[in-house]
Design a protein around this motif. Structure first.
Motif, mmCIF file in Angstrom:
data_model
loop_
_atom_site.group_PDB
_atom_site.id
_atom_site.type_symbol
_atom_site.label_atom_id
_atom_site.label_comp_id
_atom_site.label_asym_id
_atom_site.label_seq_id
_atom_site.Cartn_x
_atom_site.Cartn_y
_atom_site.Cartn_z
ATOM 1 N N UNK A 58 20.548 61.256 55.540
ATOM 2 C CA UNK A 58 21.835 60.588 55.311
ATOM 3 C C UNK A 58 21.798 59.117 55.700
ATOM 4 N N UNK A 59 21.014 58.797 56.717
ATOM 5 C CA UNK A 59 20.967 57.418 57.209
ATOM 6 C C UNK A 59 20.409 56.443 56.181
ATOM 7 N N UNK A 60 19.767 56.958 55.118
ATOM 8 C CA UNK A 60 19.224 56.088 54.079
ATOM 9 C C UNK A 60 20.281 55.655 53.077
ATOM 10 N N UNK A 84 20.922 62.625 45.645
ATOM 11 C CA UNK A 84 20.912 63.672 46.664
ATOM 12 C C UNK A 84 21.163 65.054 46.091
ATOM 13 N N UNK A 85 21.569 65.121 44.826
ATOM 14 C CA UNK A 85 21.740 66.408 44.159
ATOM 15 C C UNK A 85 20.428 66.958 43.606
ATOM 16 N N UNK A 86 19.377 66.144 43.620
ATOM 17 C CA UNK A 86 18.048 66.615 43.195
ATOM 18 C C UNK A 86 17.658 67.820 44.047
ATOM 19 N N UNK A 87 17.036 68.818 43.435
ATOM 20 C CA UNK A 87 16.722 70.076 44.133
ATOM 21 C C UNK A 87 15.845 69.875 45.375
ATOM 22 N N UNK A 88 15.016 68.821 45.383
ATOM 23 C CA UNK A 88 14.126 68.618 46.532
ATOM 24 C C UNK A 88 14.919 68.356 47.808
#
Length: 281
Positions: free
Chosen positions: A240-242, A249-253
Motif C-alpha cells: 500500500x505504501x507504494x 492492484x486488482x491484478x491477480x498477483x
C-alpha cells in the motif's frame, strides 16, 4: 553444473609449526573455531576455482580452513578483525604475509584489495553477522562469481529455500535472483571450540551466467523487502505504501502473499509496478 564432491586429504606444510598458545575464542566476535580437519577440507572443496584466481576467506581464526585453501590453485587472501588471530596467522602461515588484512569485512572497501578483479568468498562465518555478509556479497555480485561457507543451519536453509515455505523470505529471493543457491551439508556443534548451541550448515552460491535483472533492480529490492515486512498480508495490502492505482492492484498477483512468489515472479511484479513507481516519484 559441476557437482560437489568432497575429498579427504591433508593440507601441505605451508605454515610454520611454532607451538604457540592457541587463540582464545571471543564471544563478542561470535567466534567458534572449527576443529575438524575433514570438514575444513570439505569446505575448501566447495569452490570450483574456475573463472577467477583470487579467494578471500572471512574470519580465518587460527587457519584450519586457510591451510586447505592454500593447497588450491588460487591466490588466497584472508580478512580478520581479531588482532590476536592476525598475530597467530602471521607467525604460522608465512606464505600469507602481505595477504592478511586486519580489517572489518563489512566496512572495508574490498576494491583496495582486489581492484576490479573477480574473486570468490569463503569462510566459517560468525553467526551474528552472517546475513550482513551475504548482503555485502550481493552488493558486490559483479566481482564475486562464487561464495561458500558455514552458517547457522537455519540461516543457510533459509537462503536456499524455495517459495511456498515459511522459512522463505527476503534473503532467499534476493540471493536466488542472482545466484544458484545449494545447501551442501550439516555440521554438528561438537566439531567447534567452543561448541555453538545449534547445528551449522554449509552452502554454496554460484553466480548466474546472466545476473542482470530485466527490471529496475533498486525497485526490485524495495518491493521484496516491503512485501516481506508484512509477510502474512497479501501484496495488495503489504504494498500500500507504494500508492499504486486501484486498477493495477486488482491484478491477480496482488492477491498472493510474498512467500508464494519465486524470484522470477517478483521480477514480473516489479515490471508491472515500475511505470507507476516512476510516475509517483
Amino acid at each position: 553444473m559441476k557437482k560437489y564432491k568432497p575429498s579427504f586429504h591433508k593440507a601441505s606444510s605451508d605454515y610454520s609449526n611454532k607451538d604457540d598458545q592457541a587463540v582464545k575464542a571471543k564471544k563478542h566476535l561470535g567466534q567458534h573455531f572449527l576443529t575438524d580437519e575433514n570438514i575444513a577440507a570439505k569446505i575448501a572443496d566447495t569452490l570450483s576455482y574456475e573463472g577467477y584466481h583470487k579467494v578471500l576467506e572471512i574470519g580465518p581464526g587460527m587457519g584450519v580452513l586457510t591451510k586447505y585453501l592454500l593447497d588450491k590453485d588460487a591466490e588466497v587472501h584472508v580478512i580478520e578483525i581479531d588482532t590476536e588471530s592476525v598475530e597467530y596467522l602471521e607467525s604460522h602461515y608465512l606464505h600469507l604475509r602481505g595477504r592478511i588484512h586486519e580489517k572489518d569485512f563489512l566496512k572495508h572497501d574490498l576494491g583496495q584489495i582486489f581492484n576490479k578483479e573477480q574473486f570468490a568468498v569463503i569462510g566459517n562465518f560468525p553467526y551474528n553477522i552472517s546475513t550482513q555478509i551475504v548482503f555485502k556479497v550481493l552488493q558486490m555480485r559483479d566481482q564475486i562469481p562464487e561464495f561458500s561457507g558455514m552458517f547457522q543451519k537455519e540461516v543457510a536453509k533459509r537462503i536456499c529455500e524455495k517459495e511456498g515455505n515459511k522459512t522463505y523470505g527476503i534473503l532467499s529471493v534476493l540471493t536466488q535472483a542472482f545466484y544458484e543457491a545449494e545447501y551442501l551439508f550439516t555440521v554438528p556443534p561438537s566439531v567447534f571450540n567452543p561448541p555453538p548451541k545449534v547445528d551449522s550448515g554449509v552452502l554454496r552460491l554460484r553466480r548466474k551466467e546472466n545476473f542482470s535483472l530485466d527490471c529496475d533492480e533498486k525497485l526490485f529490492f524495495r518491493i521484496v523487502k516491503t512485501s516481506f515486512n508484512q509477510r502474512r498480508k497479501t501484496l495488495r495490502n503489504s504494498l500500500k505504501s507504494l500508492n499504486l492505482p486501484d486498477n493495477l492492484r486488482e491484478d491477480t498477483i496482488f492477491g498472493l502473499r510474498p512467500e508464494q512468489l519465486g524470484f522470477q515472479q517478483f521480477i514480473e511484479l516489479t515490471k508491472k509496478i515500475e511505470p507507476h513507481a516512476i510516475s509517483n516519484n
